[in-house]
Design an enzyme around this catalytic site. Structure first.
Site, short mmCIF file in Angstrom:
data_model
loop_
_atom_site.label_atom_id
_atom_site.label_comp_id
_atom_site.label_asym_id
_atom_site.label_seq_id
_atom_site.Cartn_x
_atom_site.Cartn_y
_atom_site.Cartn_z
CD1 TRP A 104 -1.99 -2.25 1.94
CD2 TRP A 104 -2.88 -1.46 0.06
NE1 TRP A 104 -2.95 -3.14 1.52
CE2 TRP A 104 -3.50 -2.69 0.37
CE3 TRP A 104 -3.28 -0.78 -1.10
CZ2 TRP A 104 -4.50 -3.25 -0.42
CZ3 TRP A 104 -4.28 -1.34 -1.90
CH2 TRP A 104 -4.87 -2.56 -1.56
CG ASP A 173 -3.36 3.61 4.20
OD1 ASP A 173 -4.40 3.39 4.84
OD2 ASP A 173 -3.04 2.99 3.16
CE LYS A 197 -8.63 -3.67 3.75
NZ LYS A 197 -7.61 -2.74 3.35
C1 LIG Z 1 -7.11 -2.26 2.01
C2 LIG Z 1 -6.10 -1.19 2.12
C3 LIG Z 1 -6.03 -0.15 1.18
C4 LIG Z 1 -6.91 -0.08 -0.02
O1 LIG Z 1 -8.18 0.32 0.33
P1 LIG Z 1 -9.34 0.59 -0.73
O2 LIG Z 1 -10.41 1.15 0.14
O3 LIG Z 1 -9.68 -0.72 -1.36
O4 LIG Z 1 -8.84 1.57 -1.72
C5 LIG Z 1 -5.08 0.84 1.39
N1 LIG Z 1 -4.26 0.81 2.46
C6 LIG Z 1 -4.30 -0.18 3.36
C7 LIG Z 1 -3.36 -0.15 4.52
C8 LIG Z 1 -5.23 -1.20 3.23
O5 LIG Z 1 -5.28 -2.18 4.14
#
Ligand SMILES: *Cc1c(COP(=O)(O)O)cnc(C)c1O
Length: 362
Positions: A104, A173, A197
């Site tokens: 990511w 993030d 998540k």
């Molecule tokens: C799942 C995830 C993403 C991507 O998320 P989307 O909502 O599908 O764009 C980005 N960063 C992390 C740390 C993730 O676990």
């Protein structure tokens, strides 16, 4: 477990608290005597105003956010943030720092590059397939922000402590560990998290943005790509993802009223991850892939002696009501995602199963 529900170890979309799902079900056809489902009420109605404002108020209370911070709801997932961040914060002559700790982070860096924005990758753990979190990083004093991924969903690592940046605002993030522990919010210029998540269903990304960062957003951007548009309209410049925001409201209520806040949540999460890691450390059959000091409390990645055994393990676990234990397709192996909503009983059941499987196959 009630109603034939499994222990769901998927990485995302992921398990949600059962009381939240039950409340959604109960009020689904007739929300608060409106005669309508929450999926049918107008986003301009007092019903939805209450939902979004309560979701924001609870988030702020849980994290201890003051008025410098604004809570926003956007679409496009965490992935759209990878592009919006450099677009909004990096003007001519500006530069940002990035730490690369996995898939990511790599994607976040890629978007800064596509946009032609000046950026430095100041640390990376790519040399060992991202099995650790880099230490003693020298950040650039004049960086507009320092971007990190607090929990690496795919590689199974997590920042146990946030880095010392010398005053450079951290942008994190937090998609896969948001609301799993308390935060020292003063370090952050922005926090974002795709909901699916740890805090709700897919379709919405929560963004927490500090006022000095908000001031940087240029008027030259398309409205829907400018954080200011969302901040000015309480995330309702256009129709927001109402149902997902409603679910987030209920998850935040569960965190506040049932769990008892983020200290209590962290304690539970440590206990859960501890059960699994301690068990694996005591056997050679299961091997956690991340370095000990970098292990994620949310996504536990591990290998068995052979790929064949891994496949058997995943299949046999699924037959016993434990789903989603397959590692991400890019790394293989196994992964147990044990987010906030995974009860300790789920981990105990998994560990018992792992013991049995080892006895039969070890
Ligand atoms: C799942 C995830 C993403 C991507 O998320 P989307 O909502 O599908 O764009 C980005 N960063 C992390 C740390 C993730 O676990």
């Amino acid at each position: 477990m009630s109603q034939n529900r499994i222990y769901n170890f998927n990485a995302g979309p992921a398990t949600l608290p059962l009381p939240v799902l039950e409340e959604i079900q109960e009020s689904f056809l007739n929300y608060k005597s409106s005669g309508m489902s929450i999926t049918e009420v107008s986003h301009r109605s007092p019903w939805f105003d209450d939902v979004i404002n309560d979701a924001i108020a609870r988030t702020k209370r849980l994290l201890g956010l003051d008025d410098k911070f604004t809570v926003l709801f956007l679409q496009g997932g965490a992935s759209m943030q990878f592009a919006m961040i450099p677009m909004n914060f990096l003007g001519d002559g500006d530069s940002a720092d990035y730490v690369n700790t996995g898939t990511w982070s790599t994607k976040a860096i890629k978007e800064a590059k596509i946009l032609g924005k000046s950026h430095n990758v100041v640390a990376s753990s790519e040399d060992r397939n991202f099995a650790y979190i880099p230490k003693d990083i020298a950040f650039n004093k004049d960086a507009v922000y320092a971007h990190i991924t607090s929990n690496n969903t795919i590689k199974g690592t997590q920042w146990a402590q946030f880095p010392e940046t010398g005053g450079v605002p951290i942008i994190s993030d937090m998609s896969s560990d948001f609301m799993s522990r308390p935060l020292d919010v003063e370090k952050f210029g922005m926090i974002y998290a795709g909901a699916q998540k740890n805090i709700g269903p897919a379709g919405v990304c929560m963004v927490i943005i500090r006022e000095d960062m908000l001031k940087r957003c240029p008027d030259t951007l398309p409205s829907m790509l400018n954080y200011k548009t969302y901040a000015d309209k309480n995330s309702m410049y256009n129709t927001p993802p109402c149902f997902s925001i409603y679910c987030i409201q209920l998850v935040m209520k569960w965190l506040e009223e049932t769990v008892g806040g983020l200290d209590a949540m962290e304690k539970r999460n440590r206990e859960k991850a501890g059960l699994l890691y301690d068990f694996m450390d005591a056997t050679d059959f299961y091997n956690a892939t991340a370095d000990k000091d970098s292990r994620s409390l949310m996504n536990v990645t591990f290998r068995l002696p052979t790929e064949d055994l891994e496949q058997q393990f995943i299949k046999a676990a699924a037959e016993k009501g434990m789903g989603g234990l397959k590692g991400h397709r890019s790394v293989g192996g196994c992964r147990a995602s044990i987010y906030n909503a995974m009860p300790v009983e789920g981990i105990q059941t998994l560990v018992e199963f792992m013991k049995e499987f080892e006895k039969k196959n070890g």
